[in-house]
Design a protein around this motif. Structure first.
Motif, PDB file in Angstrom:
ATOM      1  N   UNK A 453       0.832  -1.200   0.000  1.00  0.00           N
ATOM      2  CA  UNK A 453       0.000   0.000   0.000  1.00  0.00           C
ATOM      3  C   UNK A 453       0.865   1.247   0.000  1.00  0.00           C
ATOM      4  N   UNK A 454       0.416   2.260  -0.721  1.00  0.00           N
ATOM      5  CA  UNK A 454       1.036   3.581  -0.683  1.00  0.00           C
ATOM      6  C   UNK A 454      -0.016   4.564  -0.180  1.00  0.00           C
ATOM      7  N   UNK A 455       0.426   5.603   0.561  1.00  0.00           N
ATOM      8  CA  UNK A 455      -0.521   6.561   1.116  1.00  0.00           C
ATOM      9  C   UNK A 455       0.113   7.943   1.211  1.00  0.00           C
ATOM     10  N   UNK A 456      -0.736   8.934   1.264  1.00  0.00           N
ATOM     11  CA  UNK A 456      -0.296  10.312   1.425  1.00  0.00           C
ATOM     12  C   UNK A 456      -1.354  11.083   2.208  1.00  0.00           C
ATOM     13  N   UNK A 457      -0.919  12.031   3.028  1.00  0.00           N
ATOM     14  CA  UNK A 457      -1.834  12.874   3.788  1.00  0.00           C
ATOM     15  C   UNK A 457      -1.346  14.319   3.716  1.00  0.00           C
ATOM     16  N   UNK A 468       3.395   0.833   3.040  1.00  0.00           N
ATOM     17  CA  UNK A 468       3.398  -0.247   4.020  1.00  0.00           C
ATOM     18  C   UNK A 468       3.262  -1.589   3.305  1.00  0.00           C
ATOM     19  N   UNK A 469       3.928  -2.580   3.846  1.00  0.00           N
ATOM     20  CA  UNK A 469       3.852  -3.954   3.357  1.00  0.00           C
ATOM     21  C   UNK A 469       3.339  -4.826   4.490  1.00  0.00           C
ATOM     22  N   UNK A 483       4.317  -6.829   9.380  1.00  0.00           N
ATOM     23  CA  UNK A 483       3.848  -5.510   8.965  1.00  0.00           C
ATOM     24  C   UNK A 483       5.036  -4.560   8.979  1.00  0.00           C
ATOM     25  N   UNK A 484       5.272  -3.887   7.850  1.00  0.00           N
ATOM     26  CA  UNK A 484       6.383  -2.930   7.744  1.00  0.00           C
ATOM     27  C   UNK A 484       5.843  -1.655   7.125  1.00  0.00           C
ATOM     28  N   UNK A 485       6.017  -0.550   7.827  1.00  0.00           N
ATOM     29  CA  UNK A 485       5.526   0.739   7.358  1.00  0.00           C
ATOM     30  C   UNK A 485       6.660   1.762   7.359  1.00  0.00           C
ATOM     31  N   UNK A 504      10.297   4.363  10.371  1.00  0.00           N
ATOM     32  CA  UNK A 504      10.047   2.994   9.954  1.00  0.00           C
ATOM     33  C   UNK A 504       9.494   2.216  11.135  1.00  0.00           C
ATOM     34  N   UNK A 505       8.498   1.393  10.850  1.00  0.00           N
ATOM     35  CA  UNK A 505       7.890   0.575  11.891  1.00  0.00           C
ATOM     36  C   UNK A 505       7.759  -0.849  11.376  1.00  0.00           C
ATOM     37  N   UNK A 506       8.328  -1.796  12.110  1.00  0.00           N
ATOM     38  CA  UNK A 506       8.279  -3.211  11.756  1.00  0.00           C
ATOM     39  C   UNK A 506       7.593  -3.959  12.892  1.00  0.00           C
ATOM     40  N   UNK A 507       6.556  -4.725  12.551  1.00  0.00           N
ATOM     41  CA  UNK A 507       5.756  -5.399  13.562  1.00  0.00           C
ATOM     42  C   UNK A 507       5.541  -6.850  13.171  1.00  0.00           C
ATOM     43  N   UNK A 508       5.657  -7.740  14.155  1.00  0.00           N
ATOM     44  CA  UNK A 508       5.354  -9.156  13.979  1.00  0.00           C
ATOM     45  C   UNK A 508       4.377  -9.568  15.064  1.00  0.00           C
TER      46      UNK A 508
END
Length: 545
Positions: A453-457, A468-469, A483-485, A504-508
């Motif tokens: 996903x790509x996003x913009x605000x 984010x992947x 989850x990686x953002x 960067x945020x990496x979550x398992x």
């Protein structure tokens, strides 16, 4: 947090991750049912799918905001085609069109097959009795008592290396329902959450905060097919008109000859923050709801609520709502809040003013394609209730309008594309957001999904762009999620080395359902970047019965 507490948390995490697969019996993989937000009311979120899609009360909900946040909530109520979930985290970045998932055991989200034609002949037929003669249910005194609910406990800890600070929260709670406790057909419900938070700063002593939040404690006899009246006592969310909020009091509903529901309520209004403290604000309300057409294709509702703050008259609120299922594929939801102001309301002109208005539509053009539009407007009421107090300038001139749309399509059985865009404007500024998500289904040997996903605000103080992947896979007794953002935040009108901040945020995480109603969730998250260096871990253990 003490070193001893940290060791306990790590042991529980490792036991959850490695021990549960070894001891669980009758395990189940989990899957995510893709959902979309149709409306937001305080800390409550309305979803576009319900029991027909396999969603049940107590299921976990994960929402992915355009700003890159992952929010976790719990399904509270379910109808056939919609559900309502509650969240503890702020929902500032959540509005109609936000995408997410409801986590359920693998296979529950699949549609049930159509029942085959009846083949057995009728044993006997009485020509004087219709084949579809009405069934007669048992009286409440003849029915059995029922007991169901859930209890949970969980721990979340964050170590912030950038500011040399730790933050941990221990949470435990229960949601219990006792059916027919007095053999009168009633229901008793109680929902309590307890939070113990400890923050350890780099210098000075640790601070601790304990909150006990009673979301519901009620007894009532609901409307049923064989009764024309219903009543509810205690703390509860209004049953016919949730927009009236939580009340500590009573509610009476009567079914009229036309099938419409007419009701009244009275009680204190607890603040919808922190511990739901109550006592300063009292309300009375009258409401009306009617369903029209086959299978409730049209639902109309109206309500009036009068409030007093510390004994003084405060608010006159009128509400209206419409739920329309124009066809089996077109859904419309609309709501309006109108306040009436008198001579004593100094910050508003006398007369009626539209405080809130919401409209959302959803068109499922085919089984593989859909789109929707949403619009809203909000002003801030001139009332004394603490939950609504903002600056006088905001009450007098504040106006927020938003407009947006979303679309999704499944080009093949294994692919799905979701897009969303929205814009907002207030009395001072304007902004918006957009996102595009691609999902590949049945990867990892058919036991998972993967998405990008790509996003913009665009905001008042900063602009953000990122991607984010995410992926999930059935693993042993449960599901492993990664989850990686990544995002870059540009500060508006800021001069200096921190004008642009990257993160960067990496979550398992690992979720499992095992035994008879046991659910366990555990996660580790690492956040790095400019002004950011923290590690979080947590777990939750839940028993449903």
């Amino acid at each position: 947090m003490s070193l001893h507490s940290l060791r306990i948390a790590l042991c529980v995490f490792l036991l959850t991750l490695f021990g549960v697969p070894a001891v669980a019996r009758g395990e189940q993989d989990t899957e995510g049912i893709a959902v979309r937000v149709t409306a937001v009311d305080g800390q409550l979120v309305y979803l576009d799918l319900g029991a027909d899609a396999g969603i049940l009360r107590g299921d976990r909900v994960e929402l992915h905001t355009t700003g890159g946040k992952l929010l976790v909530g719990v399904v509270q109520t379910v109808s056939r085609q919609s559900a309502r979930a509650s969240f503890t985290d702020p929902l500032d970045e959540v509005d109609a069109g936000t995408v997410g998932e409801v986590i359920v055991p693998l296979g529950r989200g699949k549609k049930a097959p159509a029942h085959p034609p009846w083949s057995a002949p009728l044993e006997s037929v009485d020509e004087d009795v219709p084949l579809l003669a009405p069934a007669h249910g048992r009286a409440p005194a003849e029915r059995e008592r029922t007991f169901r609910g859930r209890v949970y406990t969980g721990l979340d800890r964050t170590d912030d290396s950038r500011f040399d600070q730790t933050d941990q929260t221990l949470a435990t709670g229960m949601d219990l329902e006792l059916g027919n406790p007095f053999r009168r057909g009633g229901e008793m419900r109680i929902s309590i959450d307890t939070f113990l938070r400890e923050v350890t700063p780099p210098t000075g002593p640790s601070t601790r905060d304990t909150r006990i939040r009673v979301d519901r404690a009620s007894y009532g006899v609901p409307l049923r097919r064989d009764t024309d009246t219903g009543s509810l006592y205690g703390r509860f969310l209004h049953t016919e008109f949730a927009e009236l909020g939580i009340v500590d009091g009573v509610e009476f509903v009567r079914r009229l000859g036309s099938g419409a529901h007419l009701g009244v309520s009275a009680g204190f209004l607890p603040l919808t923050v922190d511990q739901l403290s109550t006592g300063d604000d009292f309300e009375t309300s009258v409401f009306y709801r009617r369903s029209l057409g086959h299978a409730d294709r049209v639902v109309l509702g109206g309500a009036y609520q009068k409030t007093w703050h510390k004994g003084a008259a405060d608010r006159d609120l009128f509400l209206g709502k419409l739920d329309l299922r124009a066809t089996d594929r077109i859904f419309v939801r609309a709501g309006v809040w109108v306040d009436y102001y008198g001579a004593t309301d100094t910050l508003k002109s006398s007369g009626f003013e539209v405080t809130q208005a919401q409209l959302s539509t959803d068109w499922r053009a085919t089984d593989a394609t859909g789109l929707g539009l949403f619009a809203s407007q909000r002003r801030w009421p001139d009332v004394e209730m603490d939950a609504y107090r903002v600056s006088e300038d905001t009450i007098r001139d504040g106006l927020l309008r938003s407009l947006g749309g979303y679309a999704w399509t499944q080009p093949t059985e294994r692919t799905r594309i979701d897009g969303r865009a929205s814009a907002w404007k207030d009395q001072d500024d304007a902004g918006g957001s957009a996102s595009l998500r691609f999902t590949l289904r049945r990867v990892w040997s058919g036991r998972g999904d993967a998405s990008a996903e790509v996003f913009t605000t665009r905001g008042s103080f900063s602009d953000s762009n990122g991607w984010r992947l995410s992926t999930w896979r059935g693993l042993g007794p449960g599901t492993l999620r990664l989850y990686w953002s990544h995002s870059t935040q540009d500060q508006i009108d800021f001069v200096g080395t921190q004008s642009s901040l990257g993160r960067d945020s990496l979550r398992a995480s690992f979720d499992a359902t095992f035994g008879r109603g046991w659910d366990v969730s555990t996660y580790v998250e690492r956040s790095t970047g400019d002004e950011q260096d923290s590690t979080s871990l947590g777990f939750q253990l839940q028993r449903r019965f």
